[in-house]
Design an enzyme around this catalytic site. Structure first.
Site, PDB file in Angstrom:
ATOM      1  N   HIS A  52      49.003  41.954  47.627  1.00 22.71           N
ATOM      2  CA  HIS A  52      47.611  41.766  49.000  1.00 22.71           C
ATOM      3  C   HIS A  52      47.283  40.202  47.915  1.00 22.71           C
ATOM      4  O   HIS A  52      49.256  39.728  48.000  1.00 22.71           O
ATOM      5  CB  HIS A  52      46.359  42.058  47.312  1.00 22.71           C
ATOM      6  CG  HIS A  52      46.597  42.164  45.731  1.00 22.71           C
ATOM      7  ND1 HIS A  52      46.648  40.375  45.719  1.00 22.71           N
ATOM      8  CD2 HIS A  52      46.572  42.347  44.971  1.00 22.71           C
ATOM      9  CE1 HIS A  52      46.650  40.473  44.027  1.00 22.71           C
ATOM     10  NE2 HIS A  52      47.462  41.819  43.775  1.00 22.71           N
TER      11      HIS A  52
HETATM   12  P1  TYD Z   1      45.602  44.236  40.786  1.00 19.26           P
HETATM   13  O1  TYD Z   1      45.824  42.472  40.783  1.00 19.26           O
HETATM   14  O2  TYD Z   1      45.517  45.588  42.203  1.00 19.26           O
HETATM   15  O3  TYD Z   1      46.955  44.420  40.271  1.00 19.26           O
HETATM   16  P2  TYD Z   1      48.450  44.259  41.221  1.00 19.26           P
HETATM   17  O4  TYD Z   1      48.358  42.736  41.919  1.00 19.26           O
HETATM   18  O5  TYD Z   1      49.092  43.453  39.330  1.00 19.26           O
HETATM   19  O6  TYD Z   1      49.457  45.525  41.431  1.00 19.26           O
HETATM   20  O7  TYD Z   1      44.801  45.040  39.450  1.00 19.26           O
HETATM   21  C1  TYD Z   1      44.901  46.538  38.630  1.00 19.26           C
HETATM   22  C2  TYD Z   1      43.455  46.748  38.648  1.00 19.26           C
HETATM   23  O8  TYD Z   1      43.499  46.284  37.221  1.00 19.26           O
HETATM   24  C3  TYD Z   1      42.230  46.614  39.664  1.00 19.26           C
HETATM   25  O9  TYD Z   1      41.454  47.830  39.898  1.00 19.26           O
HETATM   26  C4  TYD Z   1      41.789  45.303  39.472  1.00 19.26           C
HETATM   27  C5  TYD Z   1      41.976  45.740  37.955  1.00 19.26           C
HETATM   28  N1  TYD Z   1      41.960  44.334  37.382  1.00 19.26           N
HETATM   29  C6  TYD Z   1      40.951  43.796  36.675  1.00 19.26           C
HETATM   30  O10 TYD Z   1      39.995  44.485  35.878  1.00 19.26           O
HETATM   31  N2  TYD Z   1      40.596  42.680  35.692  1.00 19.26           N
HETATM   32  C7  TYD Z   1      42.125  41.893  35.878  1.00 19.26           C
HETATM   33  O11 TYD Z   1      42.005  40.706  35.389  1.00 19.26           O
HETATM   34  C8  TYD Z   1      43.064  42.039  37.405  1.00 19.26           C
HETATM   35  C9  TYD Z   1      44.081  41.692  37.286  1.00 19.26           C
HETATM   36  C10 TYD Z   1      42.897  43.819  37.991  1.00 19.26           C
END
Ligand code: TYD
Length: 150
Positions: A52
């Protein structure tokens, strides 16, 4: 933002026979006010994280323990960074598609972020990302990661 909106930042450290201390300060290595800190840990070696971009978020990412590969893509160019020491942070500006992979066992990634979590700041679709950065939309998605050396 172009890839040049990211950079590796050497972190300040203090070493003596008792061990090593590493510090990051706002206005020194961190070019934004830190509103959130999060960790990625217990990540399976085969896991692919990220996938993303962010519209406005600024981040500094580092390997507090272990190592991983962080790939950045600005829609035109891409670059892979291996983060393998707590002494090096990667500053990532907005508008860069990122993937994180090849986590070694026991890795802890530390992320400093400029804002509270906001799903509205995420761009999770690669074509939406291409539109956001103003490049032609392609149907083949993000560029493939290079093959892993044997
Ligand atoms: P995501 O940012 O998609 O993970 P990565 O980029 O590390 O693969 O986050 C995974 C899930 O956690 C998504 O549902 C959003 C949630 N999240 C939070 O609630 N708070 C946060 O600070 C972060 C980074 C993610």
């Amino acid at each position: 933002m172009p890839l040049s909106a990211s950079r590796l930042v050497p972190l300040w450290g203090y070493d003596d026979p008792r061990g090593r201390l590493t510090s990051l300060e706002e206005g020194r290595e961190v070019p934004f006010t830190v509103r959130r800190v999060y960790l990625l840990h217990d990540v399976p070696e085969e896991a692919l994280r990220g996938g993303h971009a962010h519209k406005a978020l600024h981040q500094v990412v580092l390997a507090a323990a272990g190592s991983f590969t962080l790939r950045l893509d600005d829609g035109i160019q891409h670059e892979s960074f291996t983060l393998a020491t707590p002494r090096l942070g990667l500053y990532i500006g907005p508008g860069l598609w990122r993937t994180l992979e090849s986590f070694s066992p026991g890795t802890v990634a530390l992320v400093l972020a400029s804002a509270a979590y906001d799903e509205g700041d995420y761009i999770r679709d690669y074509a939406d990302f291409q539109r956001f950065v103003g490049v032609p939309v392609t149907s083949d998605g993000p560029p493939a990661a290079p093959p892993v050396a044997p």
